[in-house]
Design an enzyme around this catalytic site. Sequence first.
Site, mmCIF file in Angstrom:
data_model
loop_
_atom_site.group_PDB
_atom_site.id
_atom_site.type_symbol
_atom_site.label_atom_id
_atom_site.label_comp_id
_atom_site.label_asym_id
_atom_site.label_seq_id
_atom_site.Cartn_x
_atom_site.Cartn_y
_atom_site.Cartn_z
ATOM 1 C CE LYS A 217 -35.938 4.722 -27.312
ATOM 2 N NZ LYS A 217 -35.091 4.547 -26.146
ATOM 3 C CG ASP B 49 -34.896 12.066 -29.494
ATOM 4 O OD1 ASP B 49 -34.752 13.305 -29.561
ATOM 5 O OD2 ASP B 49 -33.945 11.268 -29.419
ATOM 6 C CG MET C 23 -31.085 9.668 -19.648
ATOM 7 S SD MET C 23 -31.086 8.287 -20.820
ATOM 8 C CE MET C 23 -29.366 7.766 -20.748
#
Length: 666
Positions: free
Chosen positions: A272, A252, A378
């Site tokens: 993603k 990723d 996040m």
Amino acid sequence: MRLNQTVRIVCRDSPLSLVQAKEIVGLFPPFEYTQEAFASYGDKNKNLSLMGDVASDFFTRELDEALLKGEADISIHSAKDLPYPLPAGLELFCLTEGKDKSDSLVSVNNLTLENLPTGARVGTSSPIRKAELLRLRNDLQIVSIRGTIAERIALVDAGEIDALIVATCALERLQLSHRIAERLPFKTHPLQGNLAIVGRKGEEYLKQFFAQKDIRQTYGRVTLVGFGPGNPDLLTIAGDKALAQADVILHDDLLDKEFLCKYKAEKVYVGKRRGCHSFNQDQINETIYAYATQGKRVVRLKGGDPMVFAHGREEVDYLQSRFIEVDVLPGITTALALAASTHIPLTHRGIASSVALATGHTVQNVGTVQADTLVVYMGGTQVQSISNTLIERGKPADTPVALVHNVSRPDQQIFYSTLGELRYTVYNYPTPIIIVVGEVVNFEKKGVAKPRTLVTGTTSKEHIGTGDVVHTPLINVQKNDADGAMRTVLTEQLSTFQWIVFTSRYGVRFFFELLDEFELDIRVLGNAKIASVGGTTTQELAKHHLYPDIESHTESAEGLLLYFNTFGKKNERFLLPRSNKGLPALRDGLLAMGNDVVDLPVYVNTPNNEAQRVDLTEIQKIVFSSPSCVDAFLDLYGGLPTDIPLVARGKTTLNHIQKNISDEKI
């Protein structure tokens, strides 16, 4: 290899299950066996719809019990019907090569899906098939049906439904291929068409015999590897070995891609990130599975640790439920790397005995966490919301916060603040960023150079000791000269108001100066209740021995309006002592509730024409105390900077900053 025992086989008593059992027996060298068929729980309870939640062992329960009781040696199933995980004491002996995995349409007069009439009734027992049908034909009526394949087809022939969806392999096994109107372009379960042989753990001789046809022998193995926070030096030795042996590496965003060049494996990007998704999680799962079934040694490389906010367990479940072997190698999760690279301890004797990790994607859940130190992953796009939520749930506004970008990397950045300041700060923090909330932040914050702060309001005393303060007042505030209308309100009407709402400390200060001017004391306020927009205004009221009946916890007119609306305040008289530039939202909101509102401009707010521009390249923070400061800044500088944190004193000013930044972008 030959068996020297009679094998007791159990299967369901449906025609399809009996055919499948016969197929299994025919795959192996001749062996002695007995076979018993009986109805499973799912077969006995055809009144229960499969459209809802059903137990994972809906079609296997009785067969599993027969094995565990020693009444049978093996059971035979459609592989997709097996529960996950298998009951303790049982294991899969063999997964056979799959037949056609497609779904087919069986219909009246063999009509295709496209040619079915509008509103046609189509039967299925699967919510996934229902969704696929409606995706292609949203005019169809979906009917939940149960029963054997023959019983379902009979519903079509009797005209009770116009069509039904059946697994193609089931029709072929039952010699009913002639009933296929068309194969459908549906995504189906990857184990559709495969058969499974289940037995008791420890029966190694039986297991070896049936393993002759086990397609899992050709499968590869999957390893989930944690890369750590981004610094390649923090990759574990075990992780490096797995990467070196891999045939395929799925990676990723949150890692050093150049570092992967040293490995010979095929590299597949499956990042993603928010706002620019390349793969969703379902696609990632399917991609890993596809490579594994091709016999590849697959490494799914993840930033941080695979089992911390990384969908690790989802991938484990997806693969293991499809009989792919999975290993997990831990990585250094970002919270631990942050503590090491910033020297901010996550726990400390006498200060923090607990730590919690949370994700900023679910802001409300962050507020429910009870821990001395909170680490939010996040959360870069939710900084304001997270701060608001934590304060609303009881965290003090002065709780220190560290925001760390690119943890452990050479370009790591640290931003220090407090919850109270962040809730009113406009700034696009770089991502990825991790947020640490708690007193432990002070260990490093105290030793960091204070920011050079530009204060644009009339006073800077609140910022004494916070750093290098550059005070450039952009507005002047002075008491308004009372005209006839103001005199009437102050000398004749004060006792008629049920509420006096103060929206700034200056509103308080100059209101009482005007009372002194007219030789009026506090008794003229009568029985009026007092509302304050926030803490600073409340402190000013206290100087006059007044304490508000309500105070907006959001330091905004919106917070006051929410209170008045919640408690149904209407047909009451409100006095608003404030600036001649007071925003209309509070007045208009109170009027809309059916109240009588009098605006009283007790002070005048004018631009400071003597203000000089400062070099913003030397400024790390700009503080705005009111919307008028924002307007004056726009006049002087021509626009609001987006590369400097803009801190508002209250939500009303915050909204004004955000509006003007949005207008600039437009």
